[in-house]
Design a protein around this motif. Sequence first.
Motif, PDB file in Angstrom:
ATOM      1  N   PHE A  22      -3.532  -7.960  -8.550  1.00 28.18           N
ATOM      2  CA  PHE A  22      -4.601  -6.998  -8.729  1.00 28.18           C
ATOM      3  C   PHE A  22      -4.157  -5.663  -8.144  1.00 28.18           C
ATOM      4  O   PHE A  22      -3.807  -5.582  -6.960  1.00 28.18           O
ATOM      5  CB  PHE A  22      -5.890  -7.461  -8.051  1.00 28.18           C
ATOM      6  N   ASP A  23      -4.151  -4.641  -8.980  1.00 31.69           N
ATOM      7  CA  ASP A  23      -3.780  -3.285  -8.566  1.00 31.69           C
ATOM      8  C   ASP A  23      -5.019  -2.399  -8.581  1.00 31.69           C
ATOM      9  O   ASP A  23      -5.850  -2.474  -9.504  1.00 31.69           O
ATOM     10  CB  ASP A  23      -2.715  -2.707  -9.505  1.00 31.69           C
ATOM     11  N   PHE A  24      -5.112  -1.534  -7.576  1.00 34.16           N
ATOM     12  CA  PHE A  24      -6.257  -0.627  -7.476  1.00 34.16           C
ATOM     13  C   PHE A  24      -5.793   0.691  -6.889  1.00 34.16           C
ATOM     14  O   PHE A  24      -4.992   0.722  -5.948  1.00 34.16           O
ATOM     15  CB  PHE A  24      -7.360  -1.238  -6.605  1.00 34.16           C
ATOM     16  N   ASN A  25      -6.295   1.793  -7.478  1.00 34.97           N
ATOM     17  CA  ASN A  25      -5.983   3.129  -6.987  1.00 34.97           C
ATOM     18  C   ASN A  25      -7.229   3.726  -6.346  1.00 34.97           C
ATOM     19  O   ASN A  25      -8.268   3.854  -7.001  1.00 34.97           O
ATOM     20  CB  ASN A  25      -5.491   4.027  -8.126  1.00 34.97           C
ATOM     21  N   MET A  26      -7.121   4.071  -5.065  1.00 32.97           N
ATOM     22  CA  MET A  26      -8.270   4.570  -4.325  1.00 32.97           C
ATOM     23  C   MET A  26      -8.657   5.984  -4.715  1.00 32.97           C
ATOM     24  O   MET A  26      -9.770   6.433  -4.413  1.00 32.97           O
ATOM     25  CB  MET A  26      -7.961   4.517  -2.819  1.00 32.97           C
ATOM     26  N   TYR A  39      -9.717   5.287  -8.932  1.00 37.13           N
ATOM     27  CA  TYR A  39     -10.538   4.089  -9.127  1.00 37.13           C
ATOM     28  C   TYR A  39     -10.081   3.261 -10.335  1.00 37.13           C
ATOM     29  O   TYR A  39     -10.852   2.469 -10.865  1.00 37.13           O
ATOM     30  CB  TYR A  39     -12.022   4.453  -9.284  1.00 37.13           C
ATOM     31  N   GLU A  40      -8.851   3.446 -10.759  1.00 35.14           N
ATOM     32  CA  GLU A  40      -8.310   2.626 -11.835  1.00 35.14           C
ATOM     33  C   GLU A  40      -7.825   1.297 -11.261  1.00 35.14           C
ATOM     34  O   GLU A  40      -7.332   1.234 -10.125  1.00 35.14           O
ATOM     35  CB  GLU A  40      -7.162   3.340 -12.535  1.00 35.14           C
ATOM     36  N   SER A  41      -7.970   0.244 -12.052  1.00 33.22           N
ATOM     37  CA  SER A  41      -7.574  -1.079 -11.598  1.00 33.22           C
ATOM     38  C   SER A  41      -6.900  -1.839 -12.728  1.00 33.22           C
ATOM     39  O   SER A  41      -7.045  -1.485 -13.911  1.00 33.22           O
ATOM     40  CB  SER A  41      -8.788  -1.874 -11.084  1.00 33.22           C
ATOM     41  N   ASN A  42      -6.182  -2.861 -12.359  1.00 34.69           N
ATOM     42  CA  ASN A  42      -5.476  -3.687 -13.336  1.00 34.69           C
ATOM     43  C   ASN A  42      -5.341  -5.098 -12.779  1.00 34.69           C
ATOM     44  O   ASN A  42      -5.007  -5.297 -11.610  1.00 34.69           O
ATOM     45  CB  ASN A  42      -4.093  -3.112 -13.650  1.00 34.69           C
ATOM     46  N   LEU A  43      -5.615  -6.073 -13.622  1.00 36.57           N
ATOM     47  CA  LEU A  43      -5.487  -7.481 -13.254  1.00 36.57           C
ATOM     48  C   LEU A  43      -4.480  -8.144 -14.175  1.00 36.57           C
ATOM     49  O   LEU A  43      -4.560  -7.996 -15.398  1.00 36.57           O
ATOM     50  CB  LEU A  43      -6.837  -8.198 -13.358  1.00 36.57           C
ATOM     51  N   ALA A  44      -3.530  -8.863 -13.593  1.00 36.88           N
ATOM     52  CA  ALA A  44      -2.494  -9.556 -14.361  1.00 36.88           C
ATOM     53  C   ALA A  44      -2.412 -10.998 -13.901  1.00 36.88           C
ATOM     54  O   ALA A  44      -2.515 -11.294 -12.706  1.00 36.88           O
ATOM     55  CB  ALA A  44      -1.141  -8.864 -14.200  1.00 36.88           C
ATOM     56  N   LEU A  45      -2.240 -11.910 -14.866  1.00 38.09           N
ATOM     57  CA  LEU A  45      -2.108 -13.331 -14.605  1.00 38.09           C
ATOM     58  C   LEU A  45      -0.848 -13.844 -15.280  1.00 38.09           C
ATOM     59  O   LEU A  45      -0.477 -13.368 -16.362  1.00 38.09           O
ATOM     60  CB  LEU A  45      -3.323 -14.106 -15.114  1.00 38.09           C
ATOM     61  N   TRP A  81       0.852  -1.193   0.000  1.00 35.59           N
ATOM     62  CA  TRP A  81       0.000   0.000   0.000  1.00 35.59           C
ATOM     63  C   TRP A  81       0.881   1.235   0.000  1.00 35.59           C
ATOM     64  O   TRP A  81       1.793   1.362   0.819  1.00 35.59           O
ATOM     65  CB  TRP A  81      -0.927  -0.018   1.223  1.00 35.59           C
ATOM     66  N   ASN A  82       0.597   2.147  -0.933  1.00 40.49           N
ATOM     67  CA  ASN A  82       1.255   3.444  -0.993  1.00 40.49           C
ATOM     68  C   ASN A  82       0.225   4.492  -0.589  1.00 40.49           C
ATOM     69  O   ASN A  82      -0.624   4.878  -1.406  1.00 40.49           O
ATOM     70  CB  ASN A  82       1.775   3.721  -2.405  1.00 40.49           C
ATOM     71  N   PRO A  83       0.225   4.955   0.669  1.00 41.08           N
ATOM     72  CA  PRO A  83      -0.832   5.868   1.127  1.00 41.08           C
ATOM     73  C   PRO A  83      -0.817   7.230   0.442  1.00 41.08           C
ATOM     74  O   PRO A  83      -1.870   7.854   0.324  1.00 41.08           O
ATOM     75  CB  PRO A  83      -0.552   5.986   2.628  1.00 41.08           C
ATOM     76  N   VAL A 125      -3.012   0.359  -4.128  1.00 47.84           N
ATOM     77  CA  VAL A 125      -3.001  -0.890  -3.367  1.00 47.84           C
ATOM     78  C   VAL A 125      -2.747  -2.031  -4.347  1.00 47.84           C
ATOM     79  O   VAL A 125      -3.347  -2.078  -5.427  1.00 47.84           O
ATOM     80  CB  VAL A 125      -4.321  -1.120  -2.618  1.00 47.84           C
ATOM     81  N   SER A 126      -1.858  -2.952  -3.984  1.00 50.52           N
ATOM     82  CA  SER A 126      -1.521  -4.078  -4.852  1.00 50.52           C
ATOM     83  C   SER A 126      -1.528  -5.358  -4.036  1.00 50.52           C
ATOM     84  O   SER A 126      -0.932  -5.418  -2.954  1.00 50.52           O
ATOM     85  CB  SER A 126      -0.154  -3.877  -5.511  1.00 50.52           C
TER      86      SER A 126
END
Length: 377
Positions: free
Chosen positions: A300-304, A307-313, A274-276, A281-282
């Motif tokens: 899974f990355d999310f920016n509070m 509200y951008e998100s990213n999913l990687a597999l 978490w980078n406050p 958040v990752s």
Amino acid sequence: MYGFMDYLLRSFNKETGWSDQNLYSNLTGTSRALLDFVHPLGLHFHISSYPSQSFMSSYTLSTLPVLDGSMAYLCTTRPLSSITHTKHVPLHEMIEGYREPPELKKHPEPWEWEVWQNGKRVDKKDSLLYGRMYIPSSTLEAMYTRRIAPTKQLILACVSDTKLPNGGTITAEIQHDVGKWSTEYVYSTEGGMLGLRGLWNFGPDPRKPRTPPSPSLYSSHTGVHDTPPIPSGRLSAGAEIYYGALTKSAGMSLGLRYASFASNQTPRTMTLTWNPLMGSVSTTYAVKNALTNSAFCSRFDFNMFSYESNLALGCEIWQWRDGSLSTSTASGMEKKDEDVKGVFKAQIGNSLGIGLHTLPYTNPTFIPLYRTQSSLT
């Protein structure tokens, strides 16, 4: 895949008994290896040699899309006795894959490093010096590593390039690892950055001897003390903070990691960072199948704030010469390193796109520590 010089640096750390896995900078090392691996572009020729156990050299020529190359040299005061010909190097030692948590060990005391002769101390600190020049850009990079104490290591890295501010940068880092916890002190001339990282491991302290069994573990049936349960994994917590004196900017991050041991169950690693200040958040989850030696990872990355998100597999699948994916033969015996045929790595994500990476093990007989590589992005 590790380059020749990266392989030598890992061998130097292994020879000197240093592990970089117990550092906050490698908290998410498993997910980066399975999701952020580099795809080779174009055609690359590598020629590396080690005329002695203390001096090595490497030359690279790359074509398509542009023609360029590099020359690298490395010398060390600690002979790298583990370095051998390519055909004898296990493929898993050259691949950035799933990383199991290392066993926390007690480092030697400072006096154990002392060597005296005729009343004089004659022991020397192990050090490594590396340099590389890129052609035709004439960019220079160098690194100096020195074990200044059983629990401390100094790393100096510098880059000289006319495209960089002030013609280059210098970074100094002191790593302090006592097993139970570790710290990293970083300074960079780029922006005058000062940084501090720390990692704490919950559980037994390797510096303290194991306590005798408690009376509650006494078995009345056998008349002996039962063996205390072995921990199934390790929970680690860490943080970093940095400040740019010239740019007047600061940053920080917090992280958690839980990694299970392969001796007790299926190896798996879970992290939360978490980078406050940036609001990012990752979370990552990686699991390894001990029967097939394959690994799978998700992030899974999310920016509070945005509200951008990213999913990687991503996945890593090992192949054997008999065509199977199991690490055991039909008779139940463990397969050897020479039975490896290759490894297949794949990644997919919103920002990563689709990437495939195959590394067949050709078992060459020449010196360079490289295998045939191909990728599709």
